[in-house]
Every structure is written in structure tokens, then in C-alpha cells.
Design an enzyme around this catalytic site. Structure first.
Site, PDB file in Angstrom:
ATOM      1  N   ARG A 164       0.864  -1.194   0.000  1.00 36.66           N
ATOM      2  CA  ARG A 164       0.000   0.000   0.000  1.00 36.66           C
ATOM      3  C   ARG A 164       0.887   1.226   0.000  1.00 36.66           C
ATOM      4  NH1 ARG A 164       2.540   1.794   3.638  1.00 36.66           N
ATOM      5  NH2 ARG A 164       1.028   3.474   3.750  1.00 36.66           N
TER       6      ARG A 164
ATOM      7  N   ARG B  36      -7.413   0.322  -6.295  1.00 32.78           N
ATOM      8  CA  ARG B  36      -7.433   1.394  -5.279  1.00 32.78           C
ATOM      9  C   ARG B  36      -7.696   2.707  -6.025  1.00 32.78           C
ATOM     10  NH1 ARG B  36      -4.338   0.813  -0.383  1.00 32.78           N
ATOM     11  NH2 ARG B  36      -5.875   2.310   0.335  1.00 32.78           N
TER      12      ARG B  36
ATOM     13  N   LYS C  75      -4.413   9.970   3.639  1.00 31.58           N
ATOM     14  CA  LYS C  75      -5.094   9.090   4.588  1.00 31.58           C
ATOM     15  C   LYS C  75      -6.078   9.850   5.479  1.00 31.58           C
ATOM     16  CE  LYS C  75      -4.927   5.603   4.754  1.00 31.58           C
ATOM     17  NZ  LYS C  75      -5.972   4.770   4.106  1.00 31.58           N
TER      18      LYS C  75
ATOM     19  N   ASP D 297      -1.906  10.940  -1.695  1.00 25.08           N
ATOM     20  CA  ASP D 297      -2.374   9.965  -2.684  1.00 25.08           C
ATOM     21  C   ASP D 297      -2.706  10.623  -4.010  1.00 25.08           C
ATOM     22  OD1 ASP D 297      -2.574   8.116  -0.337  1.00 25.08           O
ATOM     23  OD2 ASP D 297      -3.341   6.861  -1.966  1.00 25.08           O
TER      24      ASP D 297
ATOM     25  N   ALA E 136       0.612   5.179  -2.113  1.00 24.49           N
ATOM     26  CA  ALA E 136       0.355   5.482  -3.527  1.00 24.49           C
ATOM     27  C   ALA E 136       1.529   5.146  -4.462  1.00 24.49           C
ATOM     28  CB  ALA E 136      -0.066   6.945  -3.662  1.00 24.49           C
TER      29      ALA E 136
HETATM   30  O1  MRU Z   1      -4.401   3.247   2.477  1.00 24.40           O
HETATM   31  P1  MRU Z   1      -2.929   3.433   2.309  1.00 24.40           P
HETATM   32  O2  MRU Z   1      -2.121   2.815   3.395  1.00 24.40           O
HETATM   33  O3  MRU Z   1      -2.465   3.014   0.926  1.00 24.40           O
HETATM   34  O4  MRU Z   1      -2.725   5.004   2.415  1.00 24.40           O
HETATM   35  C1  MRU Z   1      -1.446   5.526   2.280  1.00 24.40           C
HETATM   36  C2  MRU Z   1      -1.365   6.981   2.484  1.00 24.40           C
HETATM   37  O5  MRU Z   1      -2.335   7.643   2.758  1.00 24.40           O
HETATM   38  C3  MRU Z   1      -0.025   7.608   2.258  1.00 24.40           C
HETATM   39  O6  MRU Z   1       0.145   8.733   3.073  1.00 24.40           O
HETATM   40  C4  MRU Z   1       0.076   8.039   0.788  1.00 24.40           C
HETATM   41  O7  MRU Z   1      -0.245   6.974  -0.064  1.00 24.40           O
HETATM   42  C5  MRU Z   1       1.428   8.527   0.473  1.00 24.40           C
HETATM   43  S1  MRU Z   1       2.597   7.221   0.505  1.00 24.40           S
HETATM   44  C6  MRU Z   1       4.114   7.815   0.071  1.00 24.40           C
END
Ligand code: MRU
Length: 353
Positions: free
Chosen positions: A52, A94, A253, A242, A54
């Protein structure tokens, strides 16, 4: 680029004709590598959050497409149709992570540009492209780290939310890359990690990777940030993203928006770190960013135990949008962007205005 030697682990890689990834659902208790031999398995690993974050999702999808192309025959028509189907499979995993669609588009454009070329040659080119996407992501994170380090004061305590680290990228990290960059620049830095309900990326993943990097980290419950800010214990906030709209609105998030508001109220700088592959210039602002709704079970259960009474509904939007007005700066591999973001983003991404 030997990430295992450098970090002690890798997030995702191509190895011996398969996609391998560190199963993040099991951390911190168990370190297990998943070896995936079909595109369907790679897509499921993204959907189920074995991998997980982005940028990591984008890199994994690119490797998954290179893997899937090996499952398609050599007939050109069938290859094109099959590849389009694979792109759809990954696009459905996603919805919020722009890097996913960016990586799929890049792989799709490669295939479109190779019409008439033998399928075997296209398969090789797809794997090269996926590897290039992975390596570019690590390089972008390191560059962001060097730029972002300048924003972090020596001795600072940095609050972060979720995990935007090496585990959320191909390596080094975006928000945690800024923290690694500050440390690598010789600054003393301490991290407060929000635990990040309900999937606990902060408690499980950020704490795990910072501990391995010997960067001091303390985990707090999400609701503790406000009083710690008021007590003057937080020097700045650094989070990942993201998807970032053309005006600088940031999807990240769930819970990020509340931290941004708190930071403004307490005059604490709120920084976002993200590579250029996270920007979505087709969206004028954040109002149309698709927000993933994940399963109720991730809210109602914890470690297999029910924590919400049977029959009581829950909400589970996995992301929120922080309006650009709350963002002090956006750190990218192209430099540190400041408001007005519509201008600075367009200029950095070379789109003009
Ligand atoms: O649901 P997730 O764990 O994929 O969410 C991840 C996040 O919100 C991160 O902060 C975002 O993807 C940036 S990762 C470099």
C-alpha cells in the site's frame, strides 16, 4: 540500487520471473515475503493492502502488468485486448492513488507505441519500463528528502500520519524520506507517529521502519495530536499524498485534514511530500478526487475481534482532502512548491498556465 543492503528490506521487486513484496498486513510481528506469479494475485495484493502507499501501488501495478503480459499469447490482436483487460484489472484496485493510474497509463502508452512489434519484444520492454518506474521512484524520494531536509529544523519533533515511508514507495519514502533526508544532513530529528485508525499504518509500519532506521519514534493515538501541538511539542507536520489537484488540494489518509486544521490553529508548518506522479492536473481542485470507501470489517473488527456492536453501521472513507490553504509547502523531486499552488505546480510540472 541495493535497497536490502541500505534499508534491511525491500517493498516490492521483480525476482526470478515473479513479483515479490513484503506482506505489510503482517508487520510488525511477522516479516514475510509474498511471491506472486500471476497478475490476478498482484492485483489482489494491492486491493487487500499487502502492499500500500500510492507510489508503491503504482510500482507494483507496473510490475504486475509486466508479469501479466507473459500470460498473454503472441497473437497481436489478442495481446492488445488482453493487455487492456489487465489495465482494467489494476485500475479497479485502489481508486484514490493517482500514481496507480499514472503507472498504468505509462505502461499502456508503451504498448500503444509498439504496434506491429513482436509480443516477445513488447514483454521485454514492459519489464524494462516497470523496472525504470521503480528506480525513478526511489530516486525521486531521495531528491525529495534532500529538498525537504531544509524545512526541518535541527532538533525538531515531526508529526506524521499514516505511513509515507520506504514501505509506501519503492524505497526511502516521501514524508519519511524528508525525515531520513534531515537525519542524513546531520540533523537530530524525532518523530511522533499517529497510530492511524483503522488500519494502523502509523503504529505498525511507520514505527517499524523508523525503528530499523534508528530514527527516534514515538507512537501516539490519533486524538492526541491537538494537545501536544498546544503544548508546543510539535515543530512541524510532514505527510504524504495519494493525489494532489492542480490547485494544491491534497488527498491523503483519513485524518490528515484534521491535523492540517490543528496545525493552522497552532501555527505549526504543515508540509506535504509527494513525487510528480501523484499530481492530477486534470482535476482543478480536490472536490472530484475519488475517495475510496473500504470494507466495514476494517472498522468493526480489530485483530479478528468485533469492537463495534453487531448491527451498528460504520463509515469508512479511507482518505480525506486537505484544502491547499492549509498546506505550507509541497516537497517534490522538482523542488519545494509554495502557494499560489496553481502557478507553482503548473510551472514545476512544465505545463505552463
Ligand atoms: O491506504 P494506504 O495505506 O495506501 O494510504 C497511504 C497513504 O495515505 C499515504 O500517506 C500516501 O499513499 C502517500 S505514501 C508515500
Amino acid at each position: 540500487m541495493d535497497l536490502v543492503a541500505e534499508q534491511g528490506f525491500f517493498t516490492v521487486r521483480w525476482h526470478d520471473g515473479a513479483v515479490e513484496l513484503l506482506d505489510q498486513r503482517l508487520l510488525p510481528g511477522t516479516v514475510r515475503i509474498l511471491r506472486l506469479s500471476t497478475a490476478a494475485d498482484v492485483a489482489a495484493a494491492i486491493r487487500d493492502m499487502a502492499v500500500r502507499g500510492a507510489p508503491a501501488i503504482g510500482v507494483t501495478a507496473a510490475l504486475g502488468l509486466a508479469l501479466g503480459a507473459r500470460e498473454l499469447g503472441d497473437d497481436p490482436e489478442r495481446f492488445d485486448g488482453g493487455f487492456a483487460g489487465l489495465c482494467d484489472l489494476f485500475a479497479a484496485t485502489r481508486p484514490t492513488a493517482k500514481n496507480l493510474f499514472w503507472a498504468i497509463d505509462r505502461m499502456r502508452a508503451l504498448v500503444a507505441g509498439m504496434r506491429g512489434v513482436a509480443a516477445a519484444r513488447i514483454r521485454e520492454a514492459l519489464l524494462d519500463e516497470a523496472q525504470a518506474i521503480l528506480e525513478e521512484d526511489v530516486r525521486a524520494c531521495r531528491t525529495m528528502g534532500a529538498y525537504g531536509a531544509q524545512l526541518v529544523a535541527d532538533g525538531a519533533t515531526v508529526l506524521t500520519h499514516c505511513n509515507a515511508g520506504a514501505l509506501a514507495t519503492a524505497g526511502y519514502g516521501s514524508a519519511l524520506g524528508v525525515i531520513r533526508g534531515a537525519r542524513d544532513a546531520g540533523k537530530a530529528v524525532r518523530v511522533l507517529a499517529d497510530e492511524t485508525r483503522p488500519f494502523l499504518q502509523g503504529a505498525r509500519l511507520t514505527a517499524w521502519e523508523l525503528q530499523r532506521a534508528a530514527i527516534p519514534v514515538t507512537v501516539i493515538a490519533d486524538g492526541m495530536a491537538a494537545s501536544l501541538m498546544r503544548a508546543g511539542e510539535i515543530g512541524c507536520v510532514v505527510v504524504g499524498a495519494d493525489r494532489i489537484a492542480a490547485n494544491g488540494d491534497v488527498a491523503n489518509k483519513i485524518g490528515t485534514y484534521s491535523i492540517a486544521v490543528l496545525a493552522r490553529v497552532h501555527a505549526v508548518p504543515f508540509y506535504v511530500a509527494a513525487p510528480s506522479s501523484t499530481f492530477d492536473l486534470d482535476l482543478g481542485d480536490g472536490s472530484r478526487i475519488p475517495i475510496e470507501e473500504r470494507s466495514a470489517a476494517e472498522m468493526t473488527h480489530f485483530g479478528g475481534m468485533r469492537i463495534v456492536p453487531e448491527g451498528v453501521p460504520v463509515r469508512h472513507p479511507a482518505f480525506d482532502v486537505t484544502p491547499a490553504v492549509f498546506v505550507s509547502a509541497i516537497v517534490t523531486e522538482l523542488g519545494v512548491l509554495r502557494a499560489p499552488y496553481r502557478t507553482s505546480i503548473a510551472r514545476a510540472l512544465g505545463k505552463g498556465l
